[in-house]
Design an enzyme around this catalytic site. Structure first.
Site, PDB file in Angstrom:
ATOM      1  N   GLY A 227     -40.018 -92.671   6.523  1.00  0.00           N
ATOM      2  CA  GLY A 227     -40.643 -93.788   6.655  1.00  0.00           C
ATOM      3  C   GLY A 227     -41.719 -94.251   7.518  1.00  0.00           C
ATOM      4  O   GLY A 227     -42.241 -95.109   7.765  1.00  0.00           O
ATOM      5  N   GLU A 255     -36.870 -87.058   6.875  1.00  0.00           N
ATOM      6  CA  GLU A 255     -36.995 -87.171   5.232  1.00  0.00           C
ATOM      7  C   GLU A 255     -38.373 -87.935   5.161  1.00  0.00           C
ATOM      8  O   GLU A 255     -38.314 -89.189   4.641  1.00  0.00           O
ATOM      9  CB  GLU A 255     -35.653 -88.159   5.149  1.00  0.00           C
ATOM     10  CG  GLU A 255     -34.319 -87.357   5.100  1.00  0.00           C
ATOM     11  CD  GLU A 255     -33.307 -88.350   4.706  1.00  0.00           C
ATOM     12  OE1 GLU A 255     -32.061 -87.951   4.749  1.00  0.00           O
ATOM     13  OE2 GLU A 255     -33.549 -89.667   4.783  1.00  0.00           O
ATOM     14  N   GLY A 257     -41.495 -88.813   2.872  1.00  0.00           N
ATOM     15  CA  GLY A 257     -41.898 -88.909   1.596  1.00  0.00           C
ATOM     16  C   GLY A 257     -43.199 -89.423   1.331  1.00  0.00           C
ATOM     17  O   GLY A 257     -44.084 -88.408   1.192  1.00  0.00           O
ATOM     18  N   ARG A 293     -46.755-100.900  -7.183  1.00  0.00           N
ATOM     19  CA  ARG A 293     -46.492-101.336  -5.553  1.00  0.00           C
ATOM     20  C   ARG A 293     -47.148-102.524  -5.133  1.00  0.00           C
ATOM     21  O   ARG A 293     -46.814-103.251  -4.422  1.00  0.00           O
ATOM     22  CB  ARG A 293     -47.087-100.209  -4.752  1.00  0.00           C
ATOM     23  CG  ARG A 293     -46.259 -98.898  -4.999  1.00  0.00           C
ATOM     24  CD  ARG A 293     -46.620 -97.681  -4.007  1.00  0.00           C
ATOM     25  NE  ARG A 293     -46.318 -98.193  -2.494  1.00  0.00           N
ATOM     26  CZ  ARG A 293     -47.189 -98.748  -1.315  1.00  0.00           C
ATOM     27  NH1 ARG A 293     -48.590 -98.488  -1.747  1.00  0.00           N
ATOM     28  NH2 ARG A 293     -46.543 -98.730  -0.278  1.00  0.00           N
ATOM     29  N   TYR A 297     -44.469-104.998  -3.595  1.00  0.00           N
ATOM     30  CA  TYR A 297     -44.675-105.076  -2.138  1.00  0.00           C
ATOM     31  C   TYR A 297     -45.919-105.786  -1.631  1.00  0.00           C
ATOM     32  O   TYR A 297     -45.974-105.889  -0.443  1.00  0.00           O
ATOM     33  CB  TYR A 297     -44.688-103.571  -1.614  1.00  0.00           C
ATOM     34  CG  TYR A 297     -43.572-102.598  -1.944  1.00  0.00           C
ATOM     35  CD1 TYR A 297     -42.154-103.281  -1.917  1.00  0.00           C
ATOM     36  CD2 TYR A 297     -43.802-101.415  -2.568  1.00  0.00           C
ATOM     37  CE1 TYR A 297     -40.942-102.394  -2.173  1.00  0.00           C
ATOM     38  CE2 TYR A 297     -42.701-100.533  -2.820  1.00  0.00           C
ATOM     39  CZ  TYR A 297     -41.338-100.974  -2.419  1.00  0.00           C
ATOM     40  OH  TYR A 297     -40.362-100.101  -2.926  1.00  0.00           O
ATOM     41  N   CYS A 322     -49.570-108.722 -19.714  1.00  0.00           N
ATOM     42  CA  CYS A 322     -49.463-110.280 -19.790  1.00  0.00           C
ATOM     43  C   CYS A 322     -48.695-110.756 -18.828  1.00  0.00           C
ATOM     44  O   CYS A 322     -47.520-111.465 -19.008  1.00  0.00           O
ATOM     45  CB  CYS A 322     -49.058-110.512 -21.462  1.00  0.00           C
ATOM     46  SG  CYS A 322     -50.386-110.285 -22.582  1.00  0.00           S
ATOM     47  N   TYR A 351     -44.859 -93.145  -5.123  1.00  0.00           N
ATOM     48  CA  TYR A 351     -44.473 -94.322  -5.675  1.00  0.00           C
ATOM     49  C   TYR A 351     -45.636 -95.239  -6.542  1.00  0.00           C
ATOM     50  O   TYR A 351     -45.384 -96.409  -6.964  1.00  0.00           O
ATOM     51  CB  TYR A 351     -44.086 -95.460  -4.580  1.00  0.00           C
ATOM     52  CG  TYR A 351     -43.063 -94.831  -3.694  1.00  0.00           C
ATOM     53  CD1 TYR A 351     -41.732 -94.700  -3.997  1.00  0.00           C
ATOM     54  CD2 TYR A 351     -43.291 -94.470  -2.470  1.00  0.00           C
ATOM     55  CE1 TYR A 351     -40.732 -94.185  -3.248  1.00  0.00           C
ATOM     56  CE2 TYR A 351     -42.297 -94.080  -1.457  1.00  0.00           C
ATOM     57  CZ  TYR A 351     -41.164 -93.928  -1.959  1.00  0.00           C
ATOM     58  OH  TYR A 351     -39.991 -93.397  -1.047  1.00  0.00           O
TER      59      TYR A 351
END
Length: 392
Positions: A227, A255, A257, A293, A297, A322, A351
């Site tokens: 993260g 972990e 990413g 994204r 987000y 649209c 992502y």
């Protein structure tokens, strides 16, 4: 002290993008191999004793995963499909960790056939089902540390109201169920969220884990998740994370990413007109089907024009979908374009492609890798035949 996000590309890669924007149909994703390698080596140098499990949902292209295998990474998967992809890339089951809150009987039965990875278990229901179908599995139990994590609500997996993990007060029962179910509990796992920028969030999570290891240990593994935000320097966390693992004689797992791949990738799109309502719009051929994204987000991606000249104005980048929310960037200062000019949307290596969709029957885009001398095709643009192949 945090490191600043980089809005610049390596000059060689940027020059290659200029050429690619004239040769390849847009939109397309492009990745810089050297930037990927540098980022991974930086993290490995900061955590030399850690096992790094790349969170493959950030970008699962096989051509990247095979290189990550060569560079000493493991993989973190969150679906059966990702496990299949990991094995196809050449990873062994002991090099793959499968997380996620729902593992159906069908998923577990298929894992028994193709090879059972290490399993991250997320709930009592998860533990009981795995114990029934896959007894003897090597597992981690995911902890929900119940902390006020500072990030977007959709990214804060370590808050008490999150759907993820087992609350600290329920961990004793979870461990009893796992051990009575003949599961080999390697250790505990915590993942606070994504795009985190405050070291204090991590330190609070580490303290929760310290207390749980004192109360419920010993364990073989301490998984502190990932993260890391792009404006966070993980090396600042290395001393405390490494010391925590050492204090309990546990192997440290991480972990990451997005931190590893975001800045190595761009989305190249072309401008096919401008429009002025109460705002100024550049009309581009990438949209929410290509890069979700910003809509999902509220993510803000730096924009690099691949053209020069003309007056600079403030623009919103409007995609072709649209939907009113199909805006890739707002209030960006850019030169006034002519039709066919290209833009690079930066920090799109994570992502972007993995969240792309066929909404409105748009084919998924071409993906390229710049290896320093030439472009490699990681994934061809989806064909019309492939788009409709599964329909009867």
């Amino acid at each position: 002290m945090s490191i600043a996000q980089s809005n610049a590309l390596r000059p060689e890669f940027q020059a290659a993008l200029h050429e690619a924007s004239r040769f390849f149909e847009t939109p397309f994703y492009a990745y810089d191999l050297e930037s990927l390698r540098n980022r991974i080596e930086t993290l490995q140098a900061a955590f030399p004793s850690a096992e790094i499990f790349y969170a493959m949902k950030a970008n699962p292209r096989l051509g990247l995963l095979r290189r990550f295998l060569e560079w000493g990474l493991n993989l973190e998967a969150v679906s059966l499909g990702e496990v299949h992809r990991a094995y196809r890339a050449g990873f062994q089951r002991t090099e793959v960790l499968l997380n996620g809150p729902v593992k159906t009987p069908a998923t577990l039965e298929e894992l028994a056939e193709i090879g059972i990875p290490i399993l991250g278990l997320d709930s009592l229901a998860d533990i009981r089902r795995v114990a029934q179908i896959l007894p003897g599995s090597r597992v981690l139990l995911r902890v929900n540390p119940d902390l006020p994590i500072s990030t977007h609500d959709h990214l804060a997996t370590g808050r008490g109201e999150s759907k993820f993990g087992i609350l600290p007060e329920d961990l004793g029962e979870a461990l009893d169920v796992a051990r009575k179910g003949d599961l080999e509990v390697l250790g505990l796992h915590v993942h606070l969220g994504s795009a985190l920028s405050r070291p204090e969030d991590y330190h609070a999570g580490y303290e929760v884990m310290r207390q749980l290891y004192l109360q419920h240990g010993p364990f073989e593994v301490l998984n502190l998740g990932g993260g890391f935000g792009l404006d966070l320097n993980p090396a600042e966390l290395a001393p405390s994370a490494t010391a925590l693992a050492k204090a309990f004689d546990a192997e440290l797992w991480l972990e990451p990413g997005r931190y590893l791949v975001a800045e190595a990738g761009v989305l190249v799109t072309k401008i096919w007109g401008t429009k002025r309502t109460r705002r100024n719009f550049m009309l581009v051929d990438a949209g929410m089907m290509t890069l979700l994204r910003p809509m999902l987000y509220g993510a803000q991606h730096p924009i690099l024009p691949l053209y020069t000249g003309r007056k600079t104005e403030t623009w919103d980048l409007a995609g072709p979908v649209c939907e009113s929310g199909d805006i890739l960037a707002k209030e960006v200062r850019l030169p006034t374009p002519k039709e066919g000019d290209a833009l690079a949307i930066l920090q799109a290596g994570a992502y972007g492609s993995s969240m792309s969709s066929n909404y409105l029957d748009y084919p998924r885009p071409l993906e390229l890798l710049w290896n320093g001398g030439e472009w490699e095709v990681l994934r061809r643009k989806q064909s019309w035949e492939s788009l409709f192949a599964d329909e009867l």
